[in-house]
Design an enzyme around this catalytic site. Structure first.
Site, PDB file in Angstrom:
ATOM      1  CE1 TYR A  53      -1.758  -0.124   5.005  1.00 62.67           C
ATOM      2  CE2 TYR A  53      -1.433  -0.428   7.364  1.00 62.67           C
ATOM      3  CZ  TYR A  53      -1.705   0.402   6.283  1.00 62.67           C
ATOM      4  OH  TYR A  53      -1.904   1.744   6.498  1.00 62.67           O
ATOM      5  CB  SER A 113       0.516   2.844   9.402  1.00 65.62           C
ATOM      6  OG  SER A 113      -0.177   2.100  10.386  1.00 65.62           O
TER       7      SER A 113
END
Length: 273
Positions: free
Chosen positions: A146, A133
């Site tokens: 995260y 990501s």
């Protein structure tokens, strides 16, 4: 294409979203594709075979890899896509909750990777694409844990790539930005909310609602995964989509103070003092 020349790919977390789009794109590119999900899912109409695999369970991973290898005799590509996010202030998230996420996002990647590496080494080649990501590159306010899991995947992937490159195996990263999937709807909320973050929590919800309106389609990411999987000489990392490419460039070339200022403005946070 002769049966023996068809390459075999495994895509984890392939029941929906980026994983399903990736499985379809790889199938269209000529791969024999096996998708995995935690629960039994029907095979996809275009020939994608779905298998049950819990990436937090080493035995489950081993059975899945043995099944694929038993049917095809090779594993050419592993796409580590399975994962989930926790959205909220880091202080509100218990260590137990964070550990559960790392068990999927990081240790799940390690388990599946370690299961296929001996087979790839024996066939003298293979590729592993880890779906990271842009939050593995930049600060991730209200998704700190995260982001930490994706930073860990980035470090693991880059380091491992150096270790196995001499064996004909490459480890490649794909870094999407926000993507139109059920990911945001399935975000886990912190398990110990604090009143001091109530306004931030509401603001975060509004931000996510707005940003998802212009988020990339999962097919955008899938196309980049195919590129990363098939490039003769792959790059170490691929930004997936225009927003991800922009963020990647800004992170590399813009001074930290200016980047932080822009990040806070984008996320509707108060200006830095």
């Amino acid at each position: 294409m002769a049966q023996g020349s068809i390459k075999t790919a495994i895509v984890t977390g392939a029941a929906s979203g980026i994983g399903l789009a990736t499985a379809k794109a790889l199938q269209a590119a000529g791969y024999r594709v096996f998708g995995t999900s935690r629960k039994l899912a029907p095979d996809k109409s275009n020939g994608i075979r779905m298998l049950v695999c819990d990436v937090t369970d080493e035995a489950s991973v081993a059975v899945m890899v043995e099944t694929v290898f038993g049917e095809t005799g090779r594993i050419d590509l592993l796409v580590n896509n399975a994962g989930f996010g926790i959205s909220g202030p880091a202080e509100e998230t218990s260590v137990t909750q964070a550990q559960a996420m790392f068990d999927v996002n990081l240790f799940g990647v390690i388990r599946t990777t370690q299961a296929v590496l001996p087979l790839m080494r024996a066939q003298r080649g293979g590729r592993i694409v880890n779906v990271s990501s842009v939050q593995g590159l930049i600060p991730a306010p209200f998704m700190a844990l995260y982001g930490a899991s994706k930073h860990a995947v980035e470090g693991y992937s880059e380091s491992l790539d150096h270790e196995v490159r001499g064996q004909g195996i490459r480890i490649v990263l794909v870094e999407p930005a926000f993507t139109r999937t059920a990911f945001d709807q399935n975000l886990v909320r912190p398990d110990k909310p604090l009143d001091i973050y109530a306004a931030d929590r509401a603001g975060r919800g509004k931000f996510l609602s707005e940003v998802m309106k212009t988020a990339d389609a999962p097919e955008v990411v899938a196309k980049v995964v195919v590129k990363a999987a098939t490039a003769e000489v792959p790059k170490r990392r691929y930004a997936a989509g225009p927003k991800a490419r922009q963020v990647s460039l800004l992170r590399r070339f813009v001074p930290a103070s200016a980047f932080d200022k822009a990040l806070r403005k984008e996320m509707q946070l108060p200006p830095l003092a």
